[in-house]
Motif scaffolding. Structure first.
Motif, mmCIF file in Angstrom:
data_model
loop_
_atom_site.group_PDB
_atom_site.id
_atom_site.type_symbol
_atom_site.label_atom_id
_atom_site.label_comp_id
_atom_site.label_asym_id
_atom_site.label_seq_id
_atom_site.Cartn_x
_atom_site.Cartn_y
_atom_site.Cartn_z
ATOM 1 N N LYS A 91 -8.768 8.564 0.116
ATOM 2 C CA LYS A 91 -9.705 8.379 1.220
ATOM 3 C C LYS A 91 -9.787 6.900 1.609
ATOM 4 O O LYS A 91 -9.804 6.542 2.793
ATOM 5 N N GLU A 92 -9.798 6.022 0.590
ATOM 6 C CA GLU A 92 -9.823 4.583 0.864
ATOM 7 C C GLU A 92 -8.563 4.148 1.622
ATOM 8 O O GLU A 92 -8.637 3.328 2.559
ATOM 9 N N LEU A 93 -7.419 4.686 1.225
ATOM 10 C CA LEU A 93 -6.161 4.334 1.893
ATOM 11 C C LEU A 93 -6.111 4.869 3.326
ATOM 12 O O LEU A 93 -5.487 4.252 4.202
ATOM 13 N N GLN A 94 -6.732 6.020 3.562
ATOM 14 C CA GLN A 94 -6.815 6.530 4.933
ATOM 15 C C GLN A 94 -7.646 5.589 5.812
ATOM 16 O O GLN A 94 -7.286 5.291 6.951
ATOM 17 N N THR A 95 -8.741 5.097 5.250
ATOM 18 C CA THR A 95 -9.578 4.135 5.986
ATOM 19 C C THR A 95 -8.814 2.837 6.228
ATOM 20 O O THR A 95 -8.876 2.254 7.323
ATOM 21 N N GLU A 96 -8.077 2.394 5.215
ATOM 22 C CA GLU A 96 -7.286 1.168 5.347
ATOM 23 C C GLU A 96 -6.205 1.328 6.415
ATOM 24 O O GLU A 96 -5.905 0.396 7.156
ATOM 25 N N THR B 276 -7.660 0.739 9.759
ATOM 26 C CA THR B 276 -7.846 -0.703 9.972
ATOM 27 C C THR B 276 -6.536 -1.385 10.313
ATOM 28 O O THR B 276 -6.464 -2.213 11.242
ATOM 29 N N ASN C 293 -6.299 12.106 -6.843
ATOM 30 C CA ASN C 293 -7.179 10.942 -6.729
ATOM 31 C C ASN C 293 -7.711 10.857 -5.303
ATOM 32 O O ASN C 293 -7.307 10.014 -4.503
ATOM 33 N N LEU D 89 0.828 -1.209 0.000
ATOM 34 C CA LEU D 89 0.000 0.000 0.000
ATOM 35 C C LEU D 89 0.861 1.257 0.000
ATOM 36 O O LEU D 89 0.495 2.274 -0.608
ATOM 37 N N ARG E 290 -10.571 9.981 -4.060
ATOM 38 C CA ARG E 290 -11.339 8.810 -3.657
ATOM 39 C C ARG E 290 -10.425 7.694 -3.161
ATOM 40 O O ARG E 290 -10.648 7.110 -2.088
ATOM 41 N N ARG E 291 -9.351 7.410 -3.912
ATOM 42 C CA ARG E 291 -8.428 6.332 -3.509
ATOM 43 C C ARG E 291 -7.660 6.722 -2.252
ATOM 44 O O ARG E 291 -7.403 5.871 -1.380
#
Length: 318
Positions: A127-132, A135, A122, A111, A124-125
């Protein structure tokens, strides 16, 4: 005629007036058109300027947003790199947990590489990586709890193991002491229970069982002894062995097969007999039959054995 001339003059005057009036009206119309044209140009210019201002503001906002996105991306890259370092610092001897840690380290590494090559726009991506990232941090905290728990348990087990080793060493020392004491006690008991031969005598006899001191006439050597009183010794039949050695050290024997056990070895004896021992003084004797030409003059050593122990000895001269 004069009337006609006047009419002509009047017509010319009217035409002149009409022309003047038309010229004035045209000028007014032209003025109005020019004014409208100027107003239109000003309006268009105003719109263009407004559009330019809006475009400039949009570009400025876009640059600001790009800077913000870039900063967020860089911060996220730093967070991922820091998380990878934290995962790398985690270690455990548990094979299963160690395998799961390695999978998470590889995931964070992948990642991080993706994020480094990702465009800052980008959103959106990112934001997804921040959520990941959130986790992955939660998973790491779970690993830390498990590892701490295992380390605590290992520490407890190590402490218990050391305590057990200490107790085991203490028990071993106690056992060694007891064994040493038992060995000493057994030795004392063996010594106390050991038979002892006293009043050992050596007689040389001829064929008629008469005493003789002449080497050539000696046919038997009779060894007399008394098994001393010993209340600690076991009673019953006892094998008593005699070994008679010549002055040159040669043992008097009839067969090399005549052996008994002494100090973990099989040794030869000259003669033996069974003696019934009852714990009191018990007198007996053993006779060795001499072979012709076997004897020589000098000092003979006579030893008595029983129960694997030497119980007495004496020296005699022939």
């Amino acid at each position: 005629m004069q009337i006609y001339i006047n009419y002509i003059k009047y017509s010319h005057f009217v035409l002149t007036l009409t022309r003047c009036d038309l010229t004035s009206q045209s000028e007014r119309t032209l003025h109005i058109v020019n004014k409208k044209l100027i107003l239109g140009i000003v309006a268009v210019a105003t719109v263009i300027i407004a559009l330019l201002v809006m475009l400039l503001r949009a570009n400025t906002q876009m640059a600001e947003m790009t800077e913000i996105f870039t900063e967020e991306k860089n911060n996220l890259v730093s967070d991922y790199e820091e998380l990878y370092t934290e995962y790398t610092d985690l270690h455990t001897d548990n094979d299963s947990l160690s395998g799961l840690l390695e999978e998470q380290r590889e995931r964070v590494s992948q990642l991080t590489e993706e994020l480094q090559t990702l465009k800052a726009s980008n959103a959106r991506r990112i934001k997804e990586l921040q959520t990941e990232l959130t986790t992955l941090r939660t998973v790491m905290r779970s690993f830390i709890v498990q590892i701490d728990s295992l380390n605590t348990r290992n520490t407890e087990l190590t402490k218990e193991n050391n305590e057990m080793k200490g107790r085991l060493a203490s028990v071993r020392r106690e056992n060694a002491t007891l064994q040493e004491q038992n060995a000493t006690l057994n030795e004392k008991m063996n010594v106390a229970a050991r038979l002892e031969a006293k009043n050992i005598s050596v007689e040389t006899l001829n064929y008629k069982d008469k005493q003789t001191s002449k080497i050539a006439k000696i046919a038997k050597i009779k060894v007399g002894f008394t098994l001393a009183k010993n209340v600690s010794a076991k009673v019953g039949m006892r094998n008593v062995y005699v070994r008679i050695s010549r002055p040159d050290g040669q043992l008097l024997i009839h067969s090399k097969a005549d052996t008994f056990r002494y100090e973990d070895s099989e040794i030869n004896y000259s003669a033996h007999r069974e003696v019934e021992y009852g714990g009191e003084d018990t007198s007996s004797y053993i006779v060795y039959s001499v072979d012709e030409g076997e004897l020589m003059s000098g000092n003979y050593e006579t030893e008595l054995f029983a129960d694997g122990e030497r119980i007495g000895q004496t020296t005699s001269k022939l």
